[in-house]
Design a protein around this motif. Structure first.
Motif, mmCIF file in Angstrom:
data_model
loop_
_atom_site.group_PDB
_atom_site.id
_atom_site.type_symbol
_atom_site.label_atom_id
_atom_site.label_comp_id
_atom_site.label_asym_id
_atom_site.label_seq_id
_atom_site.Cartn_x
_atom_site.Cartn_y
_atom_site.Cartn_z
ATOM 1 N N PRO A 48 0.726 -1.256 -0.146
ATOM 2 C CA PRO A 48 0.077 0.084 -0.015
ATOM 3 C C PRO A 48 0.601 1.199 -0.056
ATOM 4 C CG PRO A 48 0.103 -0.912 2.167
ATOM 5 C CD PRO A 48 0.647 -1.867 1.327
ATOM 6 N N PRO A 49 0.418 2.367 -0.524
ATOM 7 C CA PRO A 49 1.059 3.655 -0.522
ATOM 8 C C PRO A 49 1.282 4.087 0.971
ATOM 9 C CG PRO A 49 -0.928 3.734 -1.518
ATOM 10 C CD PRO A 49 -0.962 2.316 -1.385
ATOM 11 N N PHE A 50 0.469 3.827 1.784
ATOM 12 C CA PHE A 50 0.516 4.165 3.046
ATOM 13 C C PHE A 50 -0.006 3.210 3.883
ATOM 14 C CE2 PHE A 50 -1.138 6.646 6.724
ATOM 15 C CZ PHE A 50 0.095 7.511 7.043
ATOM 16 N N PRO A 51 0.866 2.928 5.344
ATOM 17 C CA PRO A 51 0.519 1.838 6.178
ATOM 18 C C PRO A 51 -0.960 1.683 6.992
ATOM 19 C CG PRO A 51 2.198 3.017 7.241
ATOM 20 C CD PRO A 51 1.840 3.607 5.927
ATOM 21 N N LEU A 52 -2.081 2.152 6.103
ATOM 22 C CA LEU A 52 -3.243 2.390 6.922
ATOM 23 C C LEU A 52 -4.365 1.755 6.011
ATOM 24 C CD1 LEU A 52 -5.390 3.455 8.868
ATOM 25 C CD2 LEU A 52 -5.435 5.477 7.416
ATOM 26 N N VAL A 53 -4.977 0.658 6.690
ATOM 27 C CA VAL A 53 -6.109 0.279 5.889
ATOM 28 C C VAL A 53 -7.323 0.743 6.354
ATOM 29 C CG1 VAL A 53 -7.522 -2.114 5.665
ATOM 30 C CG2 VAL A 53 -4.932 -2.265 5.839
ATOM 31 N N ALA A 101 -2.192 8.641 -0.917
ATOM 32 C CA ALA A 101 -1.762 7.823 0.279
ATOM 33 C C ALA A 101 -2.687 6.527 0.524
ATOM 34 C CB ALA A 101 -1.677 8.722 1.385
ATOM 35 N N MET A 102 -3.949 6.809 -0.170
ATOM 36 C CA MET A 102 -5.039 5.884 0.029
ATOM 37 C C MET A 102 -5.591 5.288 -1.078
ATOM 38 S SD MET A 102 -4.975 5.980 3.439
ATOM 39 C CE MET A 102 -6.426 4.737 3.890
ATOM 40 N N ARG A 103 -5.201 4.301 -1.424
ATOM 41 C CA ARG A 103 -5.586 3.548 -2.670
ATOM 42 C C ARG A 103 -6.887 2.842 -2.779
ATOM 43 N NH1 ARG A 103 -0.972 -0.506 -3.658
ATOM 44 N NH2 ARG A 103 -2.266 -1.708 -2.324
ATOM 45 N N VAL A 104 -7.632 2.915 -3.672
ATOM 46 C CA VAL A 104 -9.130 2.543 -3.542
ATOM 47 C C VAL A 104 -8.711 0.817 -3.909
ATOM 48 C CG1 VAL A 104 -11.149 2.337 -4.459
ATOM 49 C CG2 VAL A 104 -10.230 4.344 -4.238
#
Length: 210
Positions: A48-53, A101-104
């Protein structure tokens, strides 16, 4: 749309980030328990581009509660495809950073239903299959003596992973801990969730030049 919610730390039901998003969607508070809820999932796939699901509840058309889930998902997918892509300068730097940062990666549909324990009842398995295939209608389970109120989360991601979670409603109206239905689910609603996901992913990439 609502605020982005973190799914980090939630149970993944052996489906990774998709399971976490489905769990969060199924257990999230709702003011509209009598209708469907649709969620987008972010950063559920590897690298992921940022470590947040995370997950975000989508706005649905006003008539959604009166529509069957398949028709509602078709309307949502068509609306997303028809939505114009605005010029890149329409978004400020903060919104651009969030989009990067938040990829769909996933979509989840949560619907109320009447069902029985699929592992214990052939009729329950048939009801669940009807729901997944988009054929379930209000009242289908009325003739089943052991039917009960449940909420069902159907989720899919861009890698083709799918999940079904079920939470049973107790006499107080609260829903219990979600459990995953074993097996590899498939059916029309998963296909339509994939269309919604593809439409949103395509629009987001175009709008933010990702």
């Amino acid at each position: 749309m609502s605020m982005l919610q973190s799914a980090n730390g939630l149970p993944d039901h052996e489906r990774g980030g998709l399971g976490q998003v489905a769990h969060g969607a199924l257990t999230s508070p709702s003011d509209a328990d009598d209708g469907p809820r649709l969620f987008l999932g972010y950063n559920t796939l590897p690298d992921p581009p940022f470590p947040l699901v995370g997950y975000l509840r989508c706005d649905l058309p006003p008539q959604a509660a009166a529509l069957d889930p398949a028709t509602m998902l078709r309307i949502v997918a068509d609306s997303m495809r028809a939505h114009p892509v605005p010029p890149k300068e329409s978004f400020d730097a903060s919104r651009q950073r969030v989009a990067a940062a938040m990829r769909v990666d996933a979509t989840v549909l949560v619907v109320p239903a009447r069902a029985m324990a699929p592992e214990h009842s052939q009729a329950a398995r048939a009801l669940l299959a009807n729901l997944i295939e988009g054929y379930y209608r209000e009242g289908d389970a009325q003739s089943c003596v052991d039917a009960r109120e449940v909420a069902v989360a159907l989720g899919t991601d861009r890698a083709g992973t799918q999940v079904v979670l079920v939470a049973e409603q107790d006499p107080s109206g609260r829903y219990g801990a979600p459990s995953r239905i074993e097996g590899e689910p498939q059916g029309e609603l998963f296909d339509l969730l994939g269309e919604v996901l593809d439409a949103q992913y395509t629009w987001t990439k175009a709008a933010f030049a990702l």
